[in-house]
Design a protein around this motif. Sequence first.
Motif, mmCIF file in Angstrom:
data_model
loop_
_atom_site.group_PDB
_atom_site.id
_atom_site.type_symbol
_atom_site.label_atom_id
_atom_site.label_comp_id
_atom_site.label_asym_id
_atom_site.label_seq_id
_atom_site.Cartn_x
_atom_site.Cartn_y
_atom_site.Cartn_z
ATOM 1 N N ASP A 186 -5.415 -3.608 7.628
ATOM 2 C CA ASP A 186 -5.037 -2.558 8.701
ATOM 3 C C ASP A 186 -3.661 -2.481 8.699
ATOM 4 O OD1 ASP A 186 -4.856 -1.305 11.238
ATOM 5 O OD2 ASP A 186 -4.171 -2.869 12.137
ATOM 6 N N SER A 187 -3.110 -1.228 8.309
ATOM 7 C CA SER A 187 -1.610 -0.882 8.113
ATOM 8 C C SER A 187 -1.079 -0.427 9.329
ATOM 9 C CB SER A 187 -1.361 0.150 6.936
ATOM 10 O OG SER A 187 -2.009 1.426 7.550
ATOM 11 N N ALA A 188 -1.784 0.100 10.309
ATOM 12 C CA ALA A 188 -1.452 0.656 11.664
ATOM 13 C C ALA A 188 -0.529 -0.525 12.336
ATOM 14 C CB ALA A 188 -2.453 0.993 12.395
ATOM 15 N N HIS A 189 -1.058 -1.525 12.448
ATOM 16 C CA HIS A 189 -0.272 -2.483 13.489
ATOM 17 C C HIS A 189 0.339 -3.597 12.695
ATOM 18 C CE1 HIS A 189 -1.839 -0.320 16.719
ATOM 19 N NE2 HIS A 189 -3.133 -0.280 16.316
ATOM 20 N N ALA B 84 -1.037 5.836 3.122
ATOM 21 C CA ALA B 84 -2.110 5.465 2.041
ATOM 22 C C ALA B 84 -1.443 4.516 1.042
ATOM 23 C CB ALA B 84 -2.500 6.911 1.276
ATOM 24 N N GLY B 85 -0.394 4.999 0.336
ATOM 25 C CA GLY B 85 0.255 4.060 -0.597
ATOM 26 C C GLY B 85 0.585 2.618 0.003
ATOM 27 N N PHE B 86 1.073 2.538 1.174
ATOM 28 C CA PHE B 86 1.478 1.222 1.780
ATOM 29 C C PHE B 86 0.038 0.387 1.853
ATOM 30 C CE2 PHE B 86 2.331 -1.668 5.431
ATOM 31 C CZ PHE B 86 3.325 -2.321 5.154
ATOM 32 N N THR B 87 -1.049 0.967 2.452
ATOM 33 C CA THR B 87 -2.356 0.249 2.431
ATOM 34 C C THR B 87 -2.811 -0.162 1.312
ATOM 35 O OG1 THR B 87 -2.987 1.866 4.447
ATOM 36 C CG2 THR B 87 -4.847 0.672 3.125
ATOM 37 N N ALA B 88 -2.934 0.556 0.034
ATOM 38 C CA ALA B 88 -2.942 0.246 -1.271
ATOM 39 C C ALA B 88 -2.202 -1.203 -1.603
ATOM 40 C CB ALA B 88 -2.722 1.513 -2.303
ATOM 41 N N ALA B 89 -0.767 -0.946 -1.230
ATOM 42 C CA ALA B 89 0.071 -2.091 -1.499
ATOM 43 C C ALA B 89 -0.466 -3.565 -0.817
ATOM 44 C CB ALA B 89 1.348 -1.782 -1.440
ATOM 45 N N MET B 90 -1.014 -3.200 0.334
ATOM 46 C CA MET B 90 -1.324 -4.382 1.149
ATOM 47 C C MET B 90 -2.556 -4.877 0.762
ATOM 48 S SD MET B 90 -1.005 -3.063 5.136
ATOM 49 C CE MET B 90 -1.913 -4.485 5.815
ATOM 50 N N SER B 91 -3.615 -3.853 0.266
ATOM 51 C CA SER B 91 -4.925 -4.383 -0.368
ATOM 52 C C SER B 91 -4.480 -5.210 -1.832
ATOM 53 C CB SER B 91 -5.668 -3.291 -0.883
ATOM 54 O OG SER B 91 -5.767 -2.331 0.469
ATOM 55 N N VAL B 92 -3.579 -4.742 -2.570
ATOM 56 C CA VAL B 92 -3.383 -5.594 -3.707
ATOM 57 C C VAL B 92 -2.686 -6.853 -3.403
ATOM 58 C CG1 VAL B 92 -1.889 -5.645 -6.050
ATOM 59 C CG2 VAL B 92 -3.003 -3.546 -5.305
#
Length: 330
Positions: free
Chosen positions: A269-272, A128-136
């Motif tokens: 998408d953080s999974a891949h 979740a936090g990594f996805t937030a960082a990707m979004s930012v």
Amino acid sequence: MEFQAMVAHETDNGISLIRETVGDDFLGPGTVTIKVHFTSANYKDGLGITPGGGVIRNYPLIPGIDIAGEVFASDDADFVPGQLVVAHGYDIGVAHHGGFAEYARVPAEWVVPLDGLTPREAAALGTAGFTAAMSVQALLDQGLTPDDGPVLVTGATGGVGTVAVDILAGLGYEVVASTGKLGASELLTALGASSVIGRLPGEGEKLRPLGKAQWAAAVDSVGGQSLAHILSAIKYGGAVAVSGLTGGPAVPTTVMPFILRGVSLLGIDSAHFPIAARRELWARLAKDLKPRHLALLENYAPITEAESVLRSILDGTHSGRTVLGVAGEF
């Protein structure tokens, strides 16, 4: 080697998460064996123990899409025993045994060395936090600056939302947090939100192809009608980074925001996400993108309580991030 694990089984009565003693051969293929210190509770993990959730492909499986701990054994020269690491994404916790166990084994190409973060901090951030960082970072790559105006964060009490609020506020942005849990206003304000509003669209509010331009950008983990409303209210040249669909996969919108205001819709998408870029972003999560108030949004529970925590996420009563302790908790 035998160890303890929480294993998801499909039964006639649904899906059960059962504590079991398993052997080394249960872990399957991989070049790096990790002694798990912490994992975390995610919406995706909750779907994994939900009949028809569509996440776990075959049972039995050890869930846990986040793994944080130390290398126990390695066949790869880039990783040595005792090294602190985190792993998430790819097939972890969905088609490959995950972090709800004392040990996990994964390919080296899925592993990120930790430098500047503890395993507990890495688990608190997690997917979740990594996805937030990707979004930012996606919004920053679009040229967003604090001078452009307020940035909206939806699902603001969730894992992605809380971390996004914290990161954006730390970077100097005016953050508007949208949530259905207005009782969480104090937490969101403490994380740096300038204001807290309810769910979007508001009750009785009609969706419009174009509404009043209010936000320079948005981080959205809701989707559905909320995303349609947000797109109609983004300022000219702004962008929305979208990573979730708790509000549904269908987005009843038009091309108007895109062709009349130049709005961009950025899929996250953080999974891949490729491993080189993944390792680089994790390094930044220990530096300029590190949330200032990670301890505020972190809850703790032993791994043996994972199922009850996941149920609270699924029924919408959970806020922030829950770290699940593994080492010493079985």
